[in-house]
Design a protein around this motif. Structure first.
Motif, PDB file in Angstrom:
ATOM      1  N   PHE A 145       0.838  -1.211   0.000  1.00  0.00           N
ATOM      2  CA  PHE A 145       0.000   0.000   0.000  1.00  0.00           C
ATOM      3  C   PHE A 145       0.868   1.256   0.000  1.00  0.00           C
ATOM      4  O   PHE A 145       0.629   2.204  -0.757  1.00  0.00           O
ATOM      5  N   ALA A 146       1.886   1.251   0.845  1.00  0.00           N
ATOM      6  CA  ALA A 146       2.781   2.413   0.917  1.00  0.00           C
ATOM      7  C   ALA A 146       3.508   2.619  -0.400  1.00  0.00           C
ATOM      8  O   ALA A 146       3.652   3.751  -0.888  1.00  0.00           O
ATOM      9  N   TRP A 147       3.976   1.537  -0.997  1.00  0.00           N
ATOM     10  CA  TRP A 147       4.719   1.639  -2.263  1.00  0.00           C
ATOM     11  C   TRP A 147       3.827   2.190  -3.370  1.00  0.00           C
ATOM     12  O   TRP A 147       4.245   3.070  -4.138  1.00  0.00           O
ATOM     13  N   GLN A 148       2.592   1.668  -3.465  1.00  0.00           N
ATOM     14  CA  GLN A 148       1.696   2.121  -4.526  1.00  0.00           C
ATOM     15  C   GLN A 148       1.338   3.597  -4.353  1.00  0.00           C
ATOM     16  O   GLN A 148       1.325   4.365  -5.318  1.00  0.00           O
ATOM     17  N   HIS A 149       1.054   4.033  -3.117  1.00  0.00           N
ATOM     18  CA  HIS A 149       0.694   5.428  -2.887  1.00  0.00           C
ATOM     19  C   HIS A 149       1.881   6.355  -3.105  1.00  0.00           C
ATOM     20  O   HIS A 149       1.706   7.502  -3.549  1.00  0.00           O
ATOM     21  N   ALA A 150       3.065   5.870  -2.798  1.00  0.00           N
ATOM     22  CA  ALA A 150       4.249   6.699  -3.021  1.00  0.00           C
ATOM     23  C   ALA A 150       4.459   6.948  -4.508  1.00  0.00           C
ATOM     24  O   ALA A 150       4.868   8.046  -4.929  1.00  0.00           O
ATOM     25  N   ARG A 151       4.148   5.951  -5.312  1.00  0.00           N
ATOM     26  CA  ARG A 151       4.348   6.081  -6.765  1.00  0.00           C
ATOM     27  C   ARG A 151       3.302   7.002  -7.414  1.00  0.00           C
ATOM     28  O   ARG A 151       3.516   7.505  -8.520  1.00  0.00           O
ATOM     29  N   GLU A 152       2.173   7.202  -6.728  1.00  0.00           N
ATOM     30  CA  GLU A 152       1.087   7.987  -7.318  1.00  0.00           C
ATOM     31  C   GLU A 152       1.255   9.495  -7.118  1.00  0.00           C
ATOM     32  O   GLU A 152       0.471  10.277  -7.656  1.00  0.00           O
ATOM     33  N   LEU A 153       2.252   9.907  -6.343  1.00  0.00           N
ATOM     34  CA  LEU A 153       2.458  11.339  -6.111  1.00  0.00           C
ATOM     35  C   LEU A 153       3.116  11.973  -7.340  1.00  0.00           C
ATOM     36  O   LEU A 153       4.108  11.449  -7.868  1.00  0.00           O
ATOM     37  N   TYR A 154       2.560  13.097  -7.808  1.00  0.00           N
ATOM     38  CA  TYR A 154       3.139  13.818  -8.946  1.00  0.00           C
ATOM     39  C   TYR A 154       2.817  15.302  -8.808  1.00  0.00           C
ATOM     40  O   TYR A 154       1.994  15.712  -7.983  1.00  0.00           O
ATOM     41  N   ALA A 155       3.510  16.122  -9.625  1.00  0.00           N
ATOM     42  CA  ALA A 155       3.313  17.574  -9.546  1.00  0.00           C
ATOM     43  C   ALA A 155       3.179  18.183 -10.938  1.00  0.00           C
ATOM     44  O   ALA A 155       3.844  17.751 -11.893  1.00  0.00           O
ATOM     45  N   ASP A 156       2.278  19.181 -11.060  1.00  0.00           N
ATOM     46  CA  ASP A 156       2.171  20.021 -12.264  1.00  0.00           C
ATOM     47  C   ASP A 156       2.824  21.362 -11.939  1.00  0.00           C
ATOM     48  O   ASP A 156       2.659  21.886 -10.829  1.00  0.00           O
ATOM     49  N   SER A 157       3.541  21.925 -12.881  1.00  0.00           N
ATOM     50  CA  SER A 157       4.185  23.224 -12.646  1.00  0.00           C
ATOM     51  C   SER A 157       3.975  24.138 -13.852  1.00  0.00           C
ATOM     52  O   SER A 157       3.886  23.676 -14.993  1.00  0.00           O
ATOM     53  N   HIS A 158       3.861  25.443 -13.563  1.00  0.00           N
ATOM     54  CA  HIS A 158       3.708  26.429 -14.618  1.00  0.00           C
ATOM     55  C   HIS A 158       4.073  27.807 -14.073  1.00  0.00           C
ATOM     56  O   HIS A 158       4.109  28.029 -12.854  1.00  0.00           O
ATOM     57  N   ASP A 159       4.365  28.726 -14.980  1.00  0.00           N
ATOM     58  CA  ASP A 159       4.651  30.110 -14.564  1.00  0.00           C
ATOM     59  C   ASP A 159       3.369  30.758 -14.077  1.00  0.00           C
ATOM     60  O   ASP A 159       2.290  30.545 -14.635  1.00  0.00           O
ATOM     61  N   ASP A 160       3.503  31.572 -13.025  1.00  0.00           N
ATOM     62  CA  ASP A 160       2.293  32.188 -12.462  1.00  0.00           C
ATOM     63  C   ASP A 160       1.953  33.528 -13.099  1.00  0.00           C
ATOM     64  O   ASP A 160       1.029  34.218 -12.672  1.00  0.00           O
ATOM     65  N   GLY A 161       2.738  33.955 -14.131  1.00  0.00           N
ATOM     66  CA  GLY A 161       2.455  35.212 -14.825  1.00  0.00           C
ATOM     67  C   GLY A 161       3.041  36.429 -14.153  1.00  0.00           C
ATOM     68  O   GLY A 161       2.904  37.547 -14.664  1.00  0.00           O
ATOM     69  N   GLU A 162       3.656  36.269 -12.981  1.00  0.00           N
ATOM     70  CA  GLU A 162       4.245  37.390 -12.256  1.00  0.00           C
ATOM     71  C   GLU A 162       5.741  37.172 -12.022  1.00  0.00           C
ATOM     72  O   GLU A 162       6.322  37.688 -11.063  1.00  0.00           O
ATOM     73  N   GLY A 163       6.314  36.370 -12.910  1.00  0.00           N
ATOM     74  CA  GLY A 163       7.751  36.100 -12.797  1.00  0.00           C
ATOM     75  C   GLY A 163       8.079  34.987 -11.828  1.00  0.00           C
ATOM     76  O   GLY A 163       9.259  34.720 -11.559  1.00  0.00           O
ATOM     77  N   GLY A 164       7.083  34.340 -11.293  1.00  0.00           N
ATOM     78  CA  GLY A 164       7.306  33.238 -10.358  1.00  0.00           C
ATOM     79  C   GLY A 164       6.852  31.921 -10.964  1.00  0.00           C
ATOM     80  O   GLY A 164       6.447  31.834 -12.127  1.00  0.00           O
TER      81      GLY A 164
END
Length: 480
Positions: A379-398
């Motif tokens: 269970f721990a292994w499967q949930h660890a693999r499911e973590l991901y991130a989306d990233s993009h510019d916020d339009g204010e230089g960040g």
């Protein structure tokens, strides 16, 4: 109670009592105890749990799983120390139920449940092989062929009779029919009386004859704890199985309290400790025993066997009881689990096989714990693999990161790997709207991430924390 239900429960209880006697005698002998201690324990525990427990139709008695763990205690210190251990074990069971911990059985995954059922089915079948021995030697020649023939005849009756009539339990007809056949033809086969003589009096109420000192407590406490763990586990898992078979719901906490009280009474009356017995429960349910009366009759009949009916009961051929238990083993084994092995995840297959094997070769508590560990790691292994991130510019230089998943001890490394402190702009936002913090490892990972950005001379802002996450961070001394 309707007359039909009343009759069904009485017949089911009578059938179950015949199956209880040899098992309790065998378990008492395994534990180096007088067989009457096993029978007294079965009578008391079966009757009291049937009357006051949380699962009508389930049968409890002097179980082999509990007998095995106390052999060393009996050999080293004697039977009176066992009775004190049973008494203390009963107290622990009552505390478990009173604290409403029965719900913990929900933590047992279904593959572990399948492994438990399959393992006990194999144990039931293997235990019957001892009846094919005379002393330490295996039967051979005519005695062996006669034993096999009577076992086969018993199994045939159990399988065929339901196709002709369901008016009486097939196991009861098989036991009485084969017993009558052996008596009329004077067949030379082993009977229940060859295991032990079961005649005796009423159990006597008395405190165990041990010194009630701290030294005694040190001796019996580890065994009492192990007995309580094994007994509660087997009882709660059997309760779950009974719920599935009857399509009804039992009350685990009430069953734990009743089982503990029954063990205390048994310990004070010279009986062994006990818990739910899956084989006898299957016999009772397959004989259409659904009410409390079936368990009361099963327990009451054992006392009648001891007090008045021992000459008749000791004539029952072991072959008839072995045949019934072989059918029980076949019916208990979850054959469907074999058909789905190639369809379920490898981790679940490993859990089923591991729990089955460990149950057969060690004990139930070890097997279930082993299975839960396998399931938890997966269970721990499967949930660890499911973590991901989306990233993009916020339009204010960040830059803005939106992380999805669960942050806990197994997913901290994947979490930290989603970020690039060296290459990110001076202002970075972490959006936790879809991220759940579970443990202190999650808090430590967030602190590590902040330190990495601070070291790079950049600012990390955390937004959209859930209330639960805020409380976790506040408790750990973190600011958000």
């Amino acid at each position: 109670m309707k007359p039909a239900r009343f009759r069904a429960d009485i017949l089911a209880g009578l059938t179950t009592s015949f199956a209880l006697v040899p098992e309790c005698i065998a378990f008492a002998l395994v534990a180096h105890l007088n067989p009457l201690m096993g029978l007294y324990g079965a009578f008391i525990i079966c009757t009291l749990t049937a009357l006051f427990g949380g699962r009508p139709g389930m049968i409890s008695g002097a179980a082999g799983s509990m007998a095995v763990v106390i052999v060393a205690l009996v050999v080293q210190h004697g039977a009176q120390y066992l009775l004190a251990t049973v008494l203390l074990g009963g107290v622990l069971m009552i505390l478990f139920g009173a604290l409403r911990l029965g719900k913990l059985v929900r933590l047992v995954p279904y593959p572990v449940m399948l492994g438990f059922v399959n393992g006990l089915a194999i144990v039931i079948a293997l235990a019957q092989l001892e009846h094919f021995k005379s002393g330490e030697q295996w039967l051979s020649g005519s005695p062996l062929y006669l034993m096999i023939g009577l076992v086969a005849l018993t199994m045939l009756v159990v399988y065929v009779l339901p196709r002709l009539t369901r008016a009486v339990p097939p196991a009861l007809v098989a036991i009485l029919g084969v017993g009558l056949l052996v008596y009329l033809l004077d067949l030379p086969t082993r009977t229940l009386g060859d295991m032990a003589h079961i005649a005796g009096g009423l159990p006597q109420l008395a405190w165990p004859d041990v010194p009630w000192t701290l030294e005694t407590l040190k001796i019996i406490a580890p065994y009492a704890l192990l007995m309580a763990m094994v007994g509660l586990l087997e009882t709660l898992l059997t309760l779950n199985l009974t719920d599935e078979i009857t399509e009804s719901r039992g009350f685990p906490d009430r069953e734990c309290v009743a089982l503990g009280a029954a063990n205390m009474v048994s310990g004070m009356c010279g009986g062994m400790g006990g818990c739910a017995m899956i084989g006898q429960t299957v016999i009772n349910l397959s004989s259409n025993g659904r009410g409390r009366l079936s368990g009361v009759v099963a327990g009451g009949m054992i006392l009648l066997f001891v007090l008045f009916l021992s000459p008749l009961i000791e004539r029952i051929p072991l072959a008839a009881l072995v045949g019934v238990m072989f059918v029980v083993a076949q019916q208990t084994f979850a054959w469907a689990s074999l058909r789905v092995l190639h369809k379920v995840p490898v981790s679940d297959v490993l859990a089923i096989i591991a729990v089955t094997v460990v149950t057969v070769f060690t004990d139930l508590a070890t097997a279930v714990l082993f299975g839960i560990v396998i399931a938890a790691v997966n269970f721990a292994w499967q949930h660890a693999r499911e973590l991901y991130a989306d990233s993009h510019d916020d339009g204010e230089g960040g830059k803005r990161y939106q992380v999805h998943g669960t942050l806990f001890f197994a997913s901290t490394t994947p979490f930290l790997n989603q970020f690039d402190p060296a290459g990110d702009p001076p202002s970075v936002t972490l959006d936790c709207k879809h991220l759940s913090f579970v443990d202190y490892s999650a808090v430590a990972a967030l602190q590590t991430l902040r330190e990495r950005y601070a070291k790079a001379g950049k600012h990390l802002r955390v937004v959209h924390l859930s209330e639960r996450c805020k409380k976790l961070l506040k408790r750990a001394g973190e600011q958000h």
